[in-house]
Scaffold this motif. Sequence first.
Motif, PDB file in Angstrom:
ATOM      1  N   GLU A   1       0.830  -1.210   0.000  1.00  0.00           N
ATOM      2  CA  GLU A   1       0.000   0.000   0.000  1.00  0.00           C
ATOM      3  C   GLU A   1       0.864   1.259   0.000  1.00  0.00           C
ATOM      4  N   GLN A   2       1.943   1.229   0.785  1.00  0.00           N
ATOM      5  CA  GLN A   2       2.819   2.395   0.845  1.00  0.00           C
ATOM      6  C   GLN A   2       3.512   2.627  -0.502  1.00  0.00           C
ATOM      7  N   TRP A   3       3.879   1.552  -1.196  1.00  0.00           N
ATOM      8  CA  TRP A   3       4.471   1.714  -2.520  1.00  0.00           C
ATOM      9  C   TRP A   3       3.445   2.303  -3.480  1.00  0.00           C
ATOM     10  N   PHE A   4       2.225   1.814  -3.435  1.00  0.00           N
ATOM     11  CA  PHE A   4       1.162   2.342  -4.295  1.00  0.00           C
ATOM     12  C   PHE A   4       0.969   3.834  -4.033  1.00  0.00           C
ATOM     13  N   LYS A   5       0.941   4.211  -2.763  1.00  0.00           N
ATOM     14  CA  LYS A   5       0.741   5.613  -2.409  1.00  0.00           C
ATOM     15  C   LYS A   5       1.890   6.492  -2.894  1.00  0.00           C
ATOM     16  N   SER A   6       3.132   5.932  -2.893  1.00  0.00           N
ATOM     17  CA  SER A   6       4.293   6.723  -3.291  1.00  0.00           C
ATOM     18  C   SER A   6       4.238   7.144  -4.753  1.00  0.00           C
ATOM     19  N   LEU A   7       3.429   6.458  -5.579  1.00  0.00           N
ATOM     20  CA  LEU A   7       3.305   6.821  -6.985  1.00  0.00           C
ATOM     21  C   LEU A   7       2.340   7.974  -7.202  1.00  0.00           C
ATOM     22  N   LEU A   8       1.536   8.300  -6.193  1.00  0.00           N
ATOM     23  CA  LEU A   8       0.504   9.331  -6.341  1.00  0.00           C
ATOM     24  C   LEU A   8       1.100  10.728  -6.243  1.00  0.00           C
ATOM     25  N   PRO A   9       0.451  11.721  -6.863  1.00  0.00           N
ATOM     26  CA  PRO A   9       0.862  13.114  -6.648  1.00  0.00           C
ATOM     27  C   PRO A   9       0.735  13.490  -5.174  1.00  0.00           C
ATOM     28  N   ASP A  10       1.475  14.514  -4.748  1.00  0.00           N
ATOM     29  CA  ASP A  10       1.522  14.880  -3.329  1.00  0.00           C
ATOM     30  C   ASP A  10       0.142  15.185  -2.762  1.00  0.00           C
ATOM     31  N   SER A  11      -0.684  15.901  -3.523  1.00  0.00           N
ATOM     32  CA  SER A  11      -2.006  16.271  -2.998  1.00  0.00           C
ATOM     33  C   SER A  11      -2.876  15.040  -2.779  1.00  0.00           C
ATOM     34  N   LEU A  12      -2.785  14.062  -3.691  1.00  0.00           N
ATOM     35  CA  LEU A  12      -3.572  12.843  -3.511  1.00  0.00           C
ATOM     36  C   LEU A  12      -3.021  11.975  -2.395  1.00  0.00           C
TER      37      LEU A  12
END
Length: 518
Positions: A427-438
């Motif tokens: 989940e943390q890897w998935f989140k790291s791909l998102l733009p900062d605001s998301l």
Amino acid sequence: MLGEGLWRNKIFRMLLNSPKIQVKIPQNTPLIIRLFLSNQTDDILLLRPVLEDWLIESHTVVCSQITVEPAYVTLYPGQQGVTQKIILQLPPVQAEQSLRSQLRFPGWQEAGIPVQVEILPVMGQRNQAQITDLKLAFPLEAAQGVGGLSLNPHRLGIIGLTSALLELDQIPSRWLLAELLIRLCRQGEVYRQTEEGEVLWEGLQETAFFQSGAIASSTLQFPQWILDTLVKRQDFLSAEVNDAGGLVTLWEGWLWSLVDNDLEQTEQSNLPNIPRFQPEDGVKEWGSDVQRWWGNLLLGLSQISPLINATLHRLVEEFAPVQSLPDSDISYHLNLILPSLDILPARWLVVELLAILGQQGEIYAQTENGSQLLNQLHRTRFFKNGVLAVATAHLPRWLHISQQATSAYQDSLGKSDHPGGLIYTAEQWFKSLLPDSLQADWEESWAQPTNLEGFVERMERESDRIFAAVILGLMQLSPQLNTRLTKIAQQAPESPPAPSKPTFPLEDILSENESLQR
């Protein structure tokens, strides 16, 4: 008396010839156990040696740390001389102290092989690693394990659940995860054929998020990783398992077998018909097209997670066309996850999944619809059978032991404060791909990391609560399962009316002349 003497001599010879490891080793010297394994059974063996905690001088317990190369060994019937190396990091102890432990092969050899190490004073320069050899032919003479992997579709009911829990120690997490990922990709492929899915698919390809994930998947050769996993899995699993459509299909079959059968009766009916699912189907069709694999996985995740679905739509609406790719190493976290999947048994991954499902089920049970549905399910044979199977298989204790093993493993890695396991890391890897605001919105919307210890504490010794929580959690995950369980609940018998309170005539006994003991 003569017969008794022969019996004692036979026991003595058996104990004398039983495999064991006894070594004397100088302080601070690494110990390597070199195994030479042979298979004299008719089954394919998948062996993963584990070492129990050290017992120092019969009173101090120290966690054992070992490295196994390779982590798993596959032995075919009649195969001999296969080697496996165990590197032991002995705990720091004083000279002339002794260490005791047991070497086990979960699922195949539950009776431990004694390991005794006597620590000697250091003589001269530091010694190199000491190697000791051990030859083992399966089945071992003292073996009293659970036997081979026999996920037979006709072994249902209580035995089906007990057998499944035991066999999770024999299967690498990699096998189960690959099957789950293929199922998600298949679901995403179906969704992509719809008008809404096609729009989302085309929009995602224009985002930096999508391209970053595709680059990471390509770097780690994700399609080849899946293909290699299926090859290893197919070599080991029996024809019955492959014909049944994989591990998840077998568990689905066990779940639906609870509907009509009565586990309190000795005779059980056969496995109900479950839609056939072959993990290998689709892999050849998708080939090495990394973008198709990654896109199908995202679309599949969007079908089981409202948060991921909303996040993907926001990406398409607010962050396309492609912006600059993130500077961080997008493959770093995945490089940490994948090797662990070969070492850790599927038991670890299943415990994490059960905790996630249980927490979601507990939340849904607090709603009006969830409470009403659970009240109906409580009155069905399906629920009674499930609770009986969970209690008989000692699932609460199994969860408790698994949670302790997880904590001990994280402590040995210096990660005792780590809030989650393999799924949390993904989940943390998935989140790291998102733009900062998301990413900020994700942190606010996403539930707290799975608290495995808290879940186990709440569920310990409560079989009905475990079964109810997991079932309600599964309903949130699968629309098809939701529909089927809702129909089962609707067939529940009506609640018996509450008994009326009995009324008794009131008598004025205080004004009477008779005794109160009449």
